[in-house]
Design a protein around this motif. Structure first.
Motif, PDB file in Angstrom:
ATOM      1  N   MET A  93     135.726  39.074 131.455  1.00 29.11           N
ATOM      2  CA  MET A  93     134.958  39.741 130.386  1.00 29.11           C
ATOM      3  C   MET A  93     134.665  38.748 129.258  1.00 29.11           C
ATOM      4  SD  MET A  93     135.938  42.786 127.875  1.00 29.11           S
ATOM      5  CE  MET A  93     135.992  44.412 128.580  1.00 29.11           C
ATOM      6  N   LYS A 143     134.185  37.417 125.546  1.00 32.71           N
ATOM      7  CA  LYS A 143     134.795  37.807 124.288  1.00 32.71           C
ATOM      8  C   LYS A 143     133.733  38.302 123.316  1.00 32.71           C
ATOM      9  CE  LYS A 143     137.345  36.252 120.362  1.00 32.71           C
ATOM     10  NZ  LYS A 143     136.398  37.051 119.553  1.00 32.71           N
ATOM     11  N   LYS A 144     134.033  39.430 122.660  1.00 38.04           N
ATOM     12  CA  LYS A 144     133.110  39.948 121.653  1.00 38.04           C
ATOM     13  C   LYS A 144     133.182  39.090 120.401  1.00 38.04           C
ATOM     14  CE  LYS A 144     131.195  44.095 122.438  1.00 38.04           C
ATOM     15  NZ  LYS A 144     130.025  43.456 122.983  1.00 38.04           N
ATOM     16  N   ARG A 170     133.397  38.601 116.616  1.00 34.73           N
ATOM     17  CA  ARG A 170     133.836  39.382 115.458  1.00 34.73           C
ATOM     18  C   ARG A 170     133.428  38.677 114.172  1.00 34.73           C
ATOM     19  NH1 ARG A 170     138.002  43.223 116.343  1.00 34.73           N
ATOM     20  NH2 ARG A 170     139.194  42.709 114.484  1.00 34.73           N
ATOM     21  N   GLY A 223     125.067  43.762 118.283  1.00 40.31           N
ATOM     22  CA  GLY A 223     126.150  43.742 119.260  1.00 40.31           C
ATOM     23  C   GLY A 223     127.424  43.062 118.787  1.00 40.31           C
ATOM     24  N   PHE A 224     127.493  42.684 117.509  1.00 38.74           N
ATOM     25  CA  PHE A 224     128.728  42.079 117.002  1.00 38.74           C
ATOM     26  C   PHE A 224     129.685  43.151 116.503  1.00 38.74           C
ATOM     27  CE2 PHE A 224     125.417  38.819 115.765  1.00 38.74           C
ATOM     28  CZ  PHE A 224     125.707  37.936 116.795  1.00 38.74           C
ATOM     29  N   GLU A 225     130.966  42.805 116.447  1.00 42.56           N
ATOM     30  CA  GLU A 225     131.934  43.694 115.802  1.00 42.56           C
ATOM     31  C   GLU A 225     132.109  43.210 114.367  1.00 42.56           C
ATOM     32  OE1 GLU A 225     134.382  45.030 119.803  1.00 42.56           O
ATOM     33  OE2 GLU A 225     135.471  43.983 118.232  1.00 42.56           O
ATOM     34  N   VAL A 226     131.703  44.054 113.429  1.00 40.32           N
ATOM     35  CA  VAL A 226     131.621  43.622 112.039  1.00 40.32           C
ATOM     36  C   VAL A 226     132.659  44.339 111.185  1.00 40.32           C
ATOM     37  CG1 VAL A 226     130.099  43.367 110.048  1.00 40.32           C
ATOM     38  CG2 VAL A 226     129.130  43.351 112.355  1.00 40.32           C
ATOM     39  N   ASP A 232     141.301  38.003 113.089  1.00 36.52           N
ATOM     40  CA  ASP A 232     140.970  36.930 114.039  1.00 36.52           C
ATOM     41  C   ASP A 232     139.466  36.866 114.312  1.00 36.52           C
ATOM     42  OD1 ASP A 232     141.478  34.772 115.627  1.00 36.52           O
ATOM     43  OD2 ASP A 232     142.150  35.912 117.372  1.00 36.52           O
TER      44      ASP A 232
END
Ligand code: B12
Ligand SMILES: Nc1nc2c(ncn2[C@@H]2O[C@H](COP(=O)(O)OP(=O)(O)OP(=O)(O)O)[C@@H](O)[C@H]2O)c(=O)[nH]1
Ligand SMILES: [Mg+2]
Lengths: 145, 350
Positions: free
Chosen positions: A1, A3-4, A6, A32-35, A55
């Motif tokens: 998978m 890595k997302k 961040r 699509g980013f984790e914010v 992180d």
């Protein structure tokens, strides 16, 4: 998978201009980013500690107060002090930044500066390109050391 | 960072190692599994508190104030806050952290050495948690936190996943949140060990508190009690006192606590209730039981995942061919499953 990516979007100091930071946070999410948004009035220490605990791959500091030359290096130094590695984090600065200070910021370790009118797509492309690049550079640097 | 460095770091209380370990686990890296294997024997000590409820009722604010309260009591606190991730873009806006009191409120939770906060995206998963929330809780447990709080996605319905991680489940509601049918429909009246009616400053909290209490008492035994009441008992029924009297010593009756979280009111009482529930669970043996049931479910799920993965990747098991045969009507699905199971079991020498 895979890595997302961040991203921490931070407002530092007494600056109350949060519209830009919120807009950017929202569009980065849609890309699509984790914010993670810090909210207003954080100290450089708080932003740095959040960057370490969450992180994140990108720390984006939004500044409209004119205090960027003092606050940005503080954030970077505290990240290091708290055990993080600014070499492998993409550091972005957005907001009201005079163009003749871009180079000074870059010398401090900032990877990209984005002023009013920057199309969001430019920020998104920059992040997608820089995240793997910085990680690779940091890996090489570590291998040499 | 290497697996070794992360495991050692976590056990020695290094936050950067914990942060990186979470990243590996959350992204399903092989290193993550290795870290989980090694830290397992160091888990089981922390008390895990789950916080769930409709969007915007004040879960994160409550978490922030509870963190302060537990810090006052000398406890180290880890927090995992889950927000919804889009199943379409994969992106997420993780906004629970910003409710944590920092220097702007003259408090210092962001930098407190005894506090660690991690935001997580549900990554499109339903149920209120992310797939890896349970593992993240374990990492924090091994790190040495006394209390670990888990805030679920505020999705509103069927956020019952919280019972898969929590030793004490808190359901947060607020006044005027719709009628009892809606609350019942969401299934949250079955999962709470403690109920909170937050935003008590808005008015109407007493009414919500009252019917909540009534609903919570409404089991088979309560129906029997009610059928024996007379008009003279009406006041005791309304206040719920009659149930408390009849049920004394028979187990845990979920308390309902009114709070004004943003002002910190009612938080001490809530922290007391959490500690009381912890004591109750330990002394009654229910904690062990709840955790055992959970582990058996987890093991079951892990085995199922592993089998799915094998079927999808190991061609020698002949899953694809079997599907084709079913499609072509050469074999029925039940016989197909029996044959695949035979191959699976033989493959592994069982
Ligand atoms: C709206 C506004 C306000 C609003 C703020 C509302 C809010 N909640 O944000 C109010 C009225 C409150 C306000 C107050 C003040 N303001 Co004002 N404000 C503005 C104004 C007109 C627009 C800002 C805005 O929202 N832009 C829209 C957003 C989308 O753009 P943006 O923030 O620039 O973001 C873009 C980029 O900068 C970048 N970016 C920004 N953040 C980030 C973060 C990341 C991670 C990335 C990658 C990129 C990025 O990407 C965005 C998209 O392109 C600007 C002038 C201007 N046109 O910029 C002045 C301006 C910023 N304000 C200014 C000033 C001086 C003030 C006051 C001090 C005035 C006073 N004396 O009271 C106060 C200070 C208030 C405070 N506590 O900080 C000055 C700043 C001068 C400076 N620093 O050198 C400006 C430039 C006006 C001027 N020309 O003098 N302000
Ligand atoms: N009036 C009032 N407002 C409150 C109270 N507690 C929290 N709030 C406000 O309610 C809003 C939502 O609070 P949060 O703590 O973010 O709620 P949440 O349940 O975590 O929200 P989600 O995570 O988005 O589901 C914020 O604006 C808080 O300031 C309270 O006791 N009274
Ligand atoms: Mg929240």
């Amino acid at each position: 998978m895979e890595k997302k990516i961040r991203v921490l979007v931070a407002k530092v100091g007494l600056d109350g201009h949060d519209r830009g930071a919120k807009v950017v946070a929202r569009f980065l999410r849609d890309a699509g980013f984790e914010v993670i948004y810090t909210g207003l009035h954080r100290t450089p220490q708080e932003v740095a500690m959040a960057a370490v605990q969450e992180d994140v791959d990108v720390v984006g500091i939004s500044l409209h107060s004119g205090a960027h030359m003092a606050l940005v290096p503080k954030v970077i130094n505290y990240i290091r002090e708290y055990g993080g590695d600014p070499d492998e984090i993409v550091i972005l600065v957005g907001g009201i930044i005079p163009e003749d200070e871009f180079d000074d910021l870059k010398a401090m370790g900032v990877d990209g500066v984005f002023i009013p009118g920057t199309p969001i797509s430019e920020i998104i492309d920059f992040i997608k390109e820089m995240v793997p690049k910085k990680k690779e550079q940091a890996r090489k640097k570590k291998a040499v050391a | 960072m290497e697996v070794e460095e992360i495991v050692e770091g976590i056990l020695l209380g290094n936050k950067r190692a914990l942060a990186r370990g979470i990243t590996y686990v959350e992204n399903d890296f092989p290193e993550g599994k290795e870290v989980m294997k090694r830290i397992y024997k160091h888990t089981g000590r922390a008390h895990v508190v789950g916080i769930t409820g409709f969007p915007g009722v004040g879960k994160s604010t409550t978490v922030s104030k509870l963190t302060q309260e537990f810090r006052k009591r000398g406890k180290k606190v880890g927090i995992v806050a889950v927000d919804p991730g889009s199943p379409f873009t994969g992106g997420a806006l993780l906004g629970d952290r910003l409710r944590m009191d920092g220097l702007d409120t003259n408090r210092q939770l962001w930098l407190d050495p005894g506090v660690f906060f991690r935001s997580m995206s549900s990554r499109g998963k339903a149920g209120g948690l992310a797939a890896k929330t349970g593992d993240v809780v374990r990492l924090m447990d091994a790190f040495g936190f006394d209390v670990i709080m888990v805030e679920t996605v505020g999705a509103g319905q069927s956020e019952v996943d919280i019972i898969e991680v929590a030793d004490t489940a808190i359901v947060v509601l607020m006044p005027e949140m719709g009628d009892d049918i809606q609350i019942n429909k969401a299934g949250i009246l079955e999962i709470g060990d403690i109920y909170v009616v937050n935003k008590a400053d808005l008015g109407g909290a007493e009414k919500t508190e009252k019917w909540l209490k009534a609903m919570l008492m409404m089991d088979q035994e309560a129906v029997e009690i009610l059928s024996k009441t007379t008009h003279a008992d009406e006041a005791a029924v309304e206040s719920g006192e009659i149930f408390a009297r009849m049920k004394k010593g028979k187990g845990w009756i979920p308390p309902v606590i009114k709070t004004i979280a943003d002002r910190g009111e009612g938080i001490e009482e809530l922290a007391n209730a959490i500690e009381e529930h912890k004591r109750f669970m330990e002394e009654s043996g229910l904690l062990k039981e709840r955790r055992a049931r959970r582990l058996s479910r987890e093991l079951f799920d892990l085995i199922m995942d592993e089998i799915k993965e094998r079927l999808a990747t190991d061609e020698s098991l002949g899953f694809r061919e079997m599907v084709d045969r079913v499609i072509n009507n050469e074999i029925d699905p039940h016989t197909a499953v029996e044959q695949i199971l035979k191959v699976l079991i033989k493959e592994n020498g069982v």
